[in-house]
Motif scaffolding. Structure first.
Motif, mmCIF file in Angstrom:
data_model
loop_
_atom_site.group_PDB
_atom_site.id
_atom_site.type_symbol
_atom_site.label_atom_id
_atom_site.label_comp_id
_atom_site.label_asym_id
_atom_site.label_seq_id
_atom_site.Cartn_x
_atom_site.Cartn_y
_atom_site.Cartn_z
ATOM 1 N N PHE A 1 0.947 -1.396 0.154
ATOM 2 C CA PHE A 1 0.072 0.169 -0.021
ATOM 3 C C PHE A 1 0.893 1.365 -0.116
ATOM 4 C CE2 PHE A 1 -2.377 -3.417 2.220
ATOM 5 C CZ PHE A 1 -3.517 -3.369 1.110
ATOM 6 N N ASP A 2 2.069 1.271 0.015
ATOM 7 C CA ASP A 2 3.185 2.168 0.100
ATOM 8 C C ASP A 2 3.011 3.024 -1.191
ATOM 9 O OD1 ASP A 2 5.234 3.806 0.363
ATOM 10 O OD2 ASP A 2 6.055 2.652 1.839
ATOM 11 N N SER A 3 2.954 4.191 -1.278
ATOM 12 C CA SER A 3 2.902 5.129 -2.462
ATOM 13 C C SER A 3 3.912 4.782 -3.410
ATOM 14 C CB SER A 3 2.735 6.213 -2.378
ATOM 15 O OG SER A 3 3.777 6.891 -1.467
ATOM 16 N N LYS A 4 5.055 4.495 -2.806
ATOM 17 C CA LYS A 4 6.227 4.088 -3.917
ATOM 18 C C LYS A 4 5.990 3.008 -4.558
ATOM 19 C CE LYS A 4 9.472 2.422 -0.163
ATOM 20 N NZ LYS A 4 10.402 2.683 0.593
ATOM 21 N N TYR A 5 5.186 1.959 -3.976
ATOM 22 C CA TYR A 5 5.040 0.825 -4.805
ATOM 23 C C TYR A 5 3.758 0.691 -5.555
ATOM 24 C CZ TYR A 5 8.466 -0.995 -1.437
ATOM 25 O OH TYR A 5 9.818 -0.971 -0.562
ATOM 26 N N ARG A 6 3.065 1.922 -5.467
ATOM 27 C CA ARG A 6 1.691 2.081 -6.012
ATOM 28 C C ARG A 6 1.851 1.494 -7.654
ATOM 29 N NH1 ARG A 6 -0.967 6.922 -4.378
ATOM 30 N NH2 ARG A 6 -0.894 5.675 -2.152
ATOM 31 N N ALA A 7 2.843 2.105 -8.379
ATOM 32 C CA ALA A 7 2.831 1.989 -9.602
ATOM 33 C C ALA A 7 3.008 0.406 -9.837
ATOM 34 C CB ALA A 7 3.938 2.846 -10.054
ATOM 35 N N SER A 8 4.030 -0.049 -9.199
ATOM 36 C CA SER A 8 4.428 -1.399 -9.450
ATOM 37 C C SER A 8 3.285 -2.244 -9.047
ATOM 38 C CB SER A 8 5.834 -1.812 -8.517
ATOM 39 O OG SER A 8 6.312 -0.663 -8.378
ATOM 40 N N LEU A 9 2.573 -1.800 -8.094
ATOM 41 C CA LEU A 9 1.210 -2.631 -7.549
ATOM 42 C C LEU A 9 0.160 -2.693 -8.615
ATOM 43 C CD1 LEU A 9 -0.092 -4.179 -5.132
ATOM 44 C CD2 LEU A 9 -1.213 -1.981 -4.453
ATOM 45 N N ILE A 10 0.087 -1.410 -9.032
ATOM 46 C CA ILE A 10 -0.858 -1.172 -10.143
ATOM 47 C C ILE A 10 -0.407 -2.267 -11.472
ATOM 48 C CG2 ILE A 10 -2.027 0.067 -11.939
ATOM 49 C CD1 ILE A 10 -1.906 2.312 -9.456
ATOM 50 N N SER B 1 -2.325 -5.263 -12.710
ATOM 51 C CA SER B 1 -3.000 -5.451 -13.998
ATOM 52 C C SER B 1 -2.303 -6.688 -14.719
ATOM 53 C CB SER B 1 -2.253 -4.401 -14.934
ATOM 54 O OG SER B 1 -2.188 -2.920 -14.060
ATOM 55 N N ILE B 2 -1.058 -7.035 -14.542
ATOM 56 C CA ILE B 2 -0.648 -8.587 -15.094
ATOM 57 C C ILE B 2 -1.410 -9.584 -14.391
ATOM 58 C CG2 ILE B 2 1.235 -9.994 -15.453
ATOM 59 C CD1 ILE B 2 3.030 -7.326 -15.247
ATOM 60 N N ILE B 3 -1.637 -9.519 -13.141
ATOM 61 C CA ILE B 3 -2.446 -10.427 -12.371
ATOM 62 C C ILE B 3 -3.780 -10.768 -13.062
ATOM 63 C CG2 ILE B 3 -3.315 -11.595 -10.348
ATOM 64 C CD1 ILE B 3 -0.453 -12.165 -10.580
ATOM 65 N N VAL C 1 -7.981 -12.755 -16.203
ATOM 66 C CA VAL C 1 -8.968 -12.584 -17.518
ATOM 67 C C VAL C 1 -8.768 -13.589 -18.566
ATOM 68 C CG1 VAL C 1 -9.817 -11.036 -19.095
ATOM 69 C CG2 VAL C 1 -9.690 -10.218 -16.737
ATOM 70 N N CYS C 2 -7.284 -13.835 -18.835
ATOM 71 C CA CYS C 2 -7.029 -14.676 -19.808
ATOM 72 C C CYS C 2 -7.412 -16.271 -19.602
ATOM 73 C CB CYS C 2 -5.437 -14.722 -20.096
ATOM 74 S SG CYS C 2 -5.037 -12.936 -20.758
#
Ligand code: C2E
Ligand code: CA
Ligand code: CA
Length: 826
Positions: free
Chosen positions: A355-364, A368-370, A375-376
């Protein structure tokens, strides 16, 4: 120095990294120096700064200060030239080291004037103070001085700097709030001069503290001595570990954070200390002296001096720059709540939180990949389900019949296999394949429409479903044909199966509330389960079924090898029929109908003859049936009608005005547009309609009363008369004679054959004759072979007679000889 216990390996590695970082920083500084020189050598003089350190590269505290200093070059112009030197006199405090360094520096910097000297820790400041001849009056900014700097600086004038004071008081209060039950404080300090200074500071603080926990000082010349005591300490004890202490006497002291690690290894109790480098090595945290902040502050003071301020005018910084930091791992280990930490605390070693903001981009990105993967996968799963479902549906569709829901012919192989598998006695039991075909289904379809035909098929299928036993399987084989696979057990099994087949359609079907009677033909093929060949069985059953069809009514025929010959003949007839018609291979013979009262010809019956090039003379019923079954009957009828009309023309002028009788088969009434065609033939050939009689059999009138009435009335409207052929053999209802408004009744030969001897036949003929008279219908008796028969019939009122007695059917040419009178025995 290497320790034996594994715990220390981790921090040693970390230190090595840090060292590398410092070297890189210094290298960067030097590189920066070189490049700047070339850029601006002539424009601005770059200040020359000597950085003198007491320890050695890799000493964490000094390395951190150096890091703080090295940030300087990033934000100041002109960038100073840094000369960094390590006295390393802490590890090597002897006079030799001192002299060597001194000589080295003297030689190296004899021609150099520094603008500023930055010293780190006491030895460096002391060295500068004692070597006036090298450094002159160059201003000095020091850092890392624990004790009183006045004692060290001696005669130095232009000097200022940062004092290193451990803020014990604040760390202590923080520790108290985190461990409210603290009963004992143990201060571990070195046994050297530095230790003395530290303890003095401790005492200063502790005297101001209200009485509380017990206070112990472990003045430690070597860490080995405290190992045992560390282990034995009770709960609610806090350690304060301060300064550099050797593990063993005589060895180089471990750096403060190494000492913390060492202590931490032998105790689970909380440890506090003074340097931020120890956070992560086993200390809880608190208000830590920060090397990095110290370096930054020292650089700040240095910039002021280079900018023109006098060092002597800048007061000492007595408050060491602090970092309020805590080690997450220790907080967790000791179950200390984050909420109890002072405001502004920085927690290090915290495991990365998603939940750390610095990880947000990676998290998103990761999510998204997951998500995409899910979905796939979901799409794949759904797709494969749909495909499986579709395949199942396709398979079902491919193997089942839409109309009846029964398995179709493609599903027969597995059905047969299953029956074979279930066979109890492979030696004795047999497998029967019954092929059922509805009689005259084509006619029914054409007459009532395909929707009705479908209803009939469905009704038959339903009947069959109930009819089948447990060890029987049913499938719809084709349009009007079904196949039943049955196990035959015991010697009467085939007989019983045949009886069941005969009974299947005994009662009429109910369709749309109406009772419909249908009949079917059954062909049965039998095989041993071990040598079963489905294709063979199907062929045999089909052949047998065709044989059964010839009988017209419900009939069961088990396959017999001779049937093959018959079916081969049937095939030959059907396949050569079209050519026979177009090549006029089929001839028409005429048999006269005699008016026995006048001895003249009342009419001729046209009878088809086919002398087949391969099969010889084929009996008309055989090729008529073949034409009907192969759908060629209307073509044949049209051919016969046209030919016989044409041949009859010469007889039109005959004074006895004979008529022409042409046989029409059942299907002609329903399939061909008979009235229209008739009209055409009459017009084309010039045949008077009044001279034409169509002979129809009784059973044709049974199928569809409405259509039959309709067709017959159209025929009548043309002026053509209608004769009921073979009267007495079929339905023989007097009612329909008036309903269909026929003109002539032809009493079947079977009543004539035995008429002399059979009083029964005599009664029937008499009854028919009187009824016909009442209805004003003409009567013709067929098959009159003897004069006796002829006389009796005449006596009964049957004046019109046909039979071998008068003439066999003869070709056209025969009758063209104008033979139109006959000798009648009177
Ligand atoms: P059918 O309409 O009852 O024709 C009379 C049959 O009885 C003819 O047989 C004829 O040769 C035979 N016959 C006549 N007098 C005697 C007799 O005294 N003794 C015996 N034993 N037989 C006699 P044929 O020509 O073999 O025809 C048999 C049947 O074939 C016909 O019976 C008719 O149903 C059908 N058929 C013949 N020609 C045609 C045709 O052109 N069209 C259609 N649709 N059916 C035809
Ligand atoms: Ca006839
Ligand atoms: Ca007849």
């Amino acid at each position: 120095m290497l320790f034996v216990f594994p715990h220390l390996h981790a921090w040693q590695r970390r230190d090595r990294l840090l060292r590398k970082f410092c070297i890189a920083t210094c290298m960067l500084g030097l590189m920066g120096t070189c490049s700047s020189k070339t850029e601006s050598a002539d424009l601005v003089k770059r200040p020359e700064i000597l950085i003198l350190l007491s320890y050695h590269l890799g000493h964490s505290w000094e390395d951190r200060i150096l890091s703080g200093l090295s940030e300087w070059q990033n934000n100041t112009k002109p960038i100073p030239v840094f000369h960094t030197e390590w006295l390393d006199s802490k590890r090597y405090p002897d006079q030799n080291q001192y002299s060597n360094i001194r000589n080295y520096l003297m030689k190296k910097y004899s021609n150099r004037n520094f603008d500023l000297i930055l010293t780190i820790d006491d030895n460096a400041l002391e060295f500068v103070a004692r070597n006036h001849q090298i450094f002159g009056d160059t201003p000095v900014v020091f850092s890392g001085i624990n004790g009183n700097p006045g004692e060290i600086i001696g005669n130095l004038i232009e000097v200022t700097g940062i004092l290193e004071r451990f803020d014990l008081s604040r760390t202590l209060h923080t520790a108290y709030s985190l461990h409210p039950n603290t009963k004992k404080l143990i201060f571990i300090t070195p046994h050297d001069e530095v230790g003395v200074g530290i303890r003095r500071d401790i005492d200063t603080v502790m005297t101001l503290e209200p009485a509380g926990p017990i206070i112990e000082h472990w003045i430690t010349p070597e860490l080995l001595t405290i190992k045992e005591r560390l282990i034995k300490q009770e709960e609610d004890t806090l350690f304060f570990v301060l300064g550099a202490i050797p593990e063993k006497r005589g060895q180089t002291p471990l750096e403060p954070e190494e000492v913390v690690s060492y202590v931490h290894f032998f105790t689970d109790l909380p440890i506090y200390t003074d340097l931020d480098t120890s956070v992560g090595k086993g200390t809880v945290g608190g208000y830590m002296n920060s090397g990095l902040e110290t370096g930054r502050l020292q650089a700040e003071i240095a910039r002021r001096i280079l900018a023109g301020e006098q060092a002597s005018k800048i007061s000492y910084i007595r408050k060491t720059p602090l970092a309020l930091i805590f080690d997450y791992q220790e907080l967790k280990r000791l179950d200390l709540k984050k909420n109890n930490l002072p405001p502004g605390s920085v927690i290090i070693n915290e495991p990365a939180s998603i939940f750390d903001s610095k990880y947000r981009a990676s998290l998103i990105g990761f999510s998204s990949i997951i998500l995409t993967l899910i979905v796939c996968v979901a799409v794949l799963v759904i797709r494969s389900r749909i495909l499986a479902e579709r395949q199942r549906a396709l398979r079902y569709q491919a193997t089942h019949d839409d109309l009846t829901g029964l398995p179709n012919r493609h599903d027969l192989p597995p059905i047969v296999q299953q029956i074979v598998r279930n066979t109890k006695n492979m030696e004795r039991d047999q497998i029967a394949l019954v092929m059922l075909g509805l009689n005259r289904f084509k006619l029914l379809n054409n007459t009532y429409g395909h929707t009705f035909g479908d209803m009939v098929v469905r009704a038959v299928a339903e009947r069959l479903k109930y009819w089948c036993c447990e060890n029987e399987k049913l499938s719809r084989f084709g349009g009007d044909s079904f196949v039943v696979i049955s196990q035959l057990q015991g010697k009467d099994a085939l007989k019983n199966l045949s009886i069941r087949c005969e009974k299947l359609l005994n009662s009429p079907l109910t369709i749309n509330g109406q009772h419909i009677s249908v009949s079917a033909a059954f062909g049965i093929s039998i095989s041993n389960p071990q040598q079963l060949n489905l294709e063979n069985m199907l062929r045999e059953a089909d052949t047998a079924m065709y044989e059964a069809k010839r009988s017209g009514n419900t009939h069961v025929v088990p396959f017999d090898k001779r049937l093959y010959e018959r079916s081969a003949r049937q095939f030959e007839i059907e396949s050569t029929l079209p050519d026979a018609i177009s090549n006029c291979e089929i001839k028409i013979y005429y048999q006269p109908i005699i008016n026995t009262q006048h001895g003249c010809i009342a009419g001729f019956e046209a009878l088809a003859r086919w002398n087949h090039p391969k099969l010889g003379a084929i009996p008309p019923p055989e090729f008529i049936l073949a034409a009907t079954e192969s759908g060629q009957i209307s073509k044949l009828t049209q051919y016969i009608l046209r030919k016989s009309c044409e041949a009859f023309l010469p007889h039109i002028s005959n004074p006895s005005a004979p008529y022409l009788g042409v046989n029409i088969s059942v299907s002609d009434i329903y399939t061909a547009n008979l009235p229209k065609f008739l009209d055409e033939v009459l017009k084309e050939t010039g045949m008077p309609a009044s001279r034409l009689v169509l002979e129809v059999t009784e059973d044709m009138l049974l199928h569809d009363e409405k259509s039959a009435i309709d067709v017959l009335s159209k025929i009548r409207a043309l002026g053509v008369r209608i004769a009921i052929d073979d009267f007495g053999t079929g339905y023989s209802s007097m009612g329909y004679l008036s309903k269909y408004q026929v003109h002539i009744i032809k009493i079947d030969r079977s009543f004539v054959t035995n008429i002399i001897t059979s009083s029964q036949d005599q009664k029937i003929v008499r009854a028919i004759s009187s009824m016909a008279r009442d209805l004003e219908l003409s009567i013709i008796t067929e098959g009159v072979e003897t004069g006796q028969q002829s006389d009796l019939l005449r006596e009964m009122g049957c004046l019109l007679q046909q039979g071998y007695l008068f003439s066999k059917p003869q070709p056209t040419e025969y009758w063209s000889k104008e033979k139109n009178t006959f000798e009648i025995n009177k």
